[in-house]
Design a protein around this motif. Structure first.
Motif, PDB file in Angstrom:
ATOM      1  N   LEU A 136       0.827  -1.213   0.000  1.00  0.00           N
ATOM      2  CA  LEU A 136       0.000   0.000   0.000  1.00  0.00           C
ATOM      3  C   LEU A 136       0.858   1.258   0.000  1.00  0.00           C
ATOM      4  CD1 LEU A 136      -2.872  -0.760   2.556  1.00  0.00           C
ATOM      5  CD2 LEU A 136      -3.087  -0.477   0.094  1.00  0.00           C
ATOM      6  N   THR A 137       1.936   1.228   0.785  1.00  0.00           N
ATOM      7  CA  THR A 137       2.783   2.417   0.879  1.00  0.00           C
ATOM      8  C   THR A 137       3.590   2.616  -0.404  1.00  0.00           C
ATOM      9  OG1 THR A 137       4.558   1.149   1.952  1.00  0.00           O
ATOM     10  CG2 THR A 137       2.957   2.182   3.388  1.00  0.00           C
ATOM     11  N   ILE A 138       4.073   1.514  -1.008  1.00  0.00           N
ATOM     12  CA  ILE A 138       4.789   1.622  -2.283  1.00  0.00           C
ATOM     13  C   ILE A 138       3.855   2.167  -3.354  1.00  0.00           C
ATOM     14  CG2 ILE A 138       5.967   0.309  -4.105  1.00  0.00           C
ATOM     15  CD1 ILE A 138       6.897  -1.633  -1.878  1.00  0.00           C
ATOM     16  N   ALA A 139       2.579   1.781  -3.284  1.00  0.00           N
ATOM     17  CA  ALA A 139       1.590   2.309  -4.225  1.00  0.00           C
ATOM     18  C   ALA A 139       1.516   3.823  -4.131  1.00  0.00           C
ATOM     19  CB  ALA A 139       0.220   1.687  -3.937  1.00  0.00           C
ATOM     20  N   ASN A 140       1.566   4.354  -2.898  1.00  0.00           N
ATOM     21  CA  ASN A 140       1.485   5.809  -2.717  1.00  0.00           C
ATOM     22  C   ASN A 140       2.764   6.521  -3.136  1.00  0.00           C
ATOM     23  OD1 ASN A 140      -1.103   6.838  -1.313  1.00  0.00           O
ATOM     24  ND2 ASN A 140      -0.682   4.930  -0.263  1.00  0.00           N
ATOM     25  N   VAL A 141       3.895   5.817  -3.068  1.00  0.00           N
ATOM     26  CA  VAL A 141       5.168   6.426  -3.454  1.00  0.00           C
ATOM     27  C   VAL A 141       5.360   6.406  -4.969  1.00  0.00           C
ATOM     28  CG1 VAL A 141       7.680   6.249  -3.273  1.00  0.00           C
ATOM     29  CG2 VAL A 141       6.266   5.841  -1.265  1.00  0.00           C
ATOM     30  N   GLY A 245       3.935   9.527   0.933  1.00  0.00           N
ATOM     31  CA  GLY A 245       4.009   8.088   0.704  1.00  0.00           C
ATOM     32  C   GLY A 245       5.280   7.481   1.250  1.00  0.00           C
ATOM     33  N   LEU A 246       6.387   8.196   1.127  1.00  0.00           N
ATOM     34  CA  LEU A 246       7.659   7.722   1.698  1.00  0.00           C
ATOM     35  C   LEU A 246       7.561   7.627   3.218  1.00  0.00           C
ATOM     36  CD1 LEU A 246      10.246   9.698  -0.479  1.00  0.00           C
ATOM     37  CD2 LEU A 246       9.954   7.210  -0.412  1.00  0.00           C
ATOM     38  N   GLY A 247       6.897   8.614   3.818  1.00  0.00           N
ATOM     39  CA  GLY A 247       6.671   8.572   5.260  1.00  0.00           C
ATOM     40  C   GLY A 247       5.851   7.356   5.649  1.00  0.00           C
ATOM     41  N   MET A 248       4.800   7.071   4.863  1.00  0.00           N
ATOM     42  CA  MET A 248       3.973   5.893   5.119  1.00  0.00           C
ATOM     43  C   MET A 248       4.779   4.605   5.011  1.00  0.00           C
ATOM     44  SD  MET A 248       0.528   6.947   3.006  1.00  0.00           S
ATOM     45  CE  MET A 248      -0.353   8.478   3.353  1.00  0.00           C
ATOM     46  N   LEU A 249       5.669   4.550   4.024  1.00  0.00           N
ATOM     47  CA  LEU A 249       6.505   3.369   3.817  1.00  0.00           C
ATOM     48  C   LEU A 249       7.400   3.119   5.026  1.00  0.00           C
ATOM     49  CD1 LEU A 249       7.546   1.146   1.889  1.00  0.00           C
ATOM     50  CD2 LEU A 249       9.184   2.812   0.996  1.00  0.00           C
ATOM     51  N   VAL A 250       8.063   4.175   5.508  1.00  0.00           N
ATOM     52  CA  VAL A 250       8.943   4.062   6.671  1.00  0.00           C
ATOM     53  C   VAL A 250       8.138   3.724   7.922  1.00  0.00           C
ATOM     54  CG1 VAL A 250      10.519   5.332   8.187  1.00  0.00           C
ATOM     55  CG2 VAL A 250      10.681   5.625   5.701  1.00  0.00           C
TER      56      VAL A 250
END
Length: 386
Positions: A136-141, A245-250
């Motif tokens: 999901l987070t990669i999708a946003n990035v 999105g990067l913040g979500m990934l981390v």
């Protein structure tokens, strides 16, 4: 990373793109289908409604089959209904396609969460679940910005074709790499539905639906907040969303490790309080562009760190009903999506500025933290009573 976990990450990537890319494609879809922007916005609601309906329903129907077969069937639905979206000739067909495309969303994450926790190394169950949500987070990035660019410059239909391709790759990886875990033996659906009789279940559902709604009070109105208050150009919003999105990934990976190290309940209450604090800060620093960028990253990280702890909390609470409960958490998350966007829009409708939704988000996050604290207190009382 285990290949079996990678299949779940790929599934999360496809689902993340189809869910979040709609926000950026609304003008293109509205123009192509000859409808208004508000009508196009109903397509987002249709998907969320599909998630709420499909999450518990599909798991209840398919729960007695082996997890691998369930996941493959859900991904087949995902491919078929997103293909229908790509070729929808009118608004009605597109609305139905989006509703149907939402059906497998929650069930995939529900079943996938249980599978990830089963195949994970001991003591790293939440980290394994976070790998699934990493999709999901990669999708946003990557996926959402790319899909939005393609939709703007070529055709929004090509974006859905890409989503279908991701779904087909996921389907192939599930067939090749997902282990054939056994089905639940002697399944008793009536007993599983008894999960909804537990006070703990409703505390978690309320925690998710209201607490995570705080994220969407902020995220739903982030574009006008950044342009009208922070002073960024409209062209820069796509790049700032990549930062979120990067913040979500981390944050997603941090949340998994927190839930493994402490407990899902303690991680959830701490992160909900942290979300309230970050949203409070956002309100006061939004006129400063540098600080706005910093807080966009931090808020995305804190908010999405909740994904794995919440899912593990559901799984651990629902002994014997894990798949059903994990899918319900996804339905609750989508209720939070709709609730946060609606409540966050109320102060705007009343004439307040674009920083006002974050106040709503702060209160929602704190309310979610209260429900999490009530759950912890109840569990302690029950432990003492034994």
């Amino acid at each position: 990373m285990k290949k079996s976990l990678l299949t779940l990450t790929l599934g999360g990537l496809g689902i993340g793109i189809t869910e979040f890319v709609m926000m950026g494609l609304l003008p293109d879809i509205a123009k192509d289908l000859s409808i208004t922007i508000p009508q196009a916005g109903h397509l987002i609601s249709a998907y969320a409604l599909g998630v709420v309906i499909g999450a518990p329903l599909l798991v209840a129907i398919a729960g007695s089959y082996p997890p691998k077969k369930i996941l493959m069937a859900l991904m087949m639905m995902f491919v078929a209904f997103n293909a229908l979206s790509a070729f929808s000739p009118d608004y009605t067909t597109m609305f139905i396609a989006r509703l149907l495309a939402g059906l497998p969303h929650g069930a995939f994450f529900g079943v996938g969460s249980v599978v990830a926790s089963r195949i994970a190394d001991k003591g790293k169950e939440a980290s394994a679940v976070s790998l699934m949500f990493a999709g999901l987070t990669i999708a946003n990035v990557i996926g959402v910005p790319l899909g939005t660019f393609i939709g703007h410059n070529y055709s929004w239909r090509y974006t859905f074709v890409i989503i279908v391709v991701v779904g087909l790759i996921t389907l192939l990886s599930l067939k090749l790499w997902m282990p054939a875990l056994p089905a639940t033996k002697d399944r008793d659906l009536k007993k599983e539905l008894g999960f909804f009789k537990l006070p703990e279940a409703w505390l978690i559902i309320l925690m998710i639906a209201i607490g995570t709604g705080g994220l969407f009070s902020w995220y739903s109105y982030i574009a006008p907040l950044l342009t009208d208050v922070s002073g960024f150009s409209a062209d820069s919003i796509t790049y700032i969303l990549v930062l979120a999105g990067l913040g979500m990934l981390v944050g997603n990976f941090i949340g998994g490790k927190l839930a493994d190290r402490f407990s899902p309940a303690k991680a959830s209450v701490s992160l909900l309080i942290a979300m309230a604090v970050t949203l409070f800060i956002v309100h006061y620093i939004s006129t400063n562009q540098v600080l706005s960028l910093v807080m966009t990253f931090i808020t995305g990280a804190v908010a999405f760190a909740l994904a794995a702890p919440i899912q593990m909390l559901m799984i651990k609470t629902a002994k014997g009903s894990e798949m059903l409960a994990a899918s319900v958490s996804q339905a609750s998350f989508n209720i939070g999506n709709a609730l946060g966007a609606f409540l966050g829009g109320l102060p705007l409708a009343a004439g307040y500025d674009y920083t006002s939704p974050v106040w709503v988000g702060t209160l929602m996050a704190l309310t979610g933290a209260v429900f999490a604290w009530m759950l912890i207190a109840r569990n302690k009382r029950m432990a003492l009573a034994v």
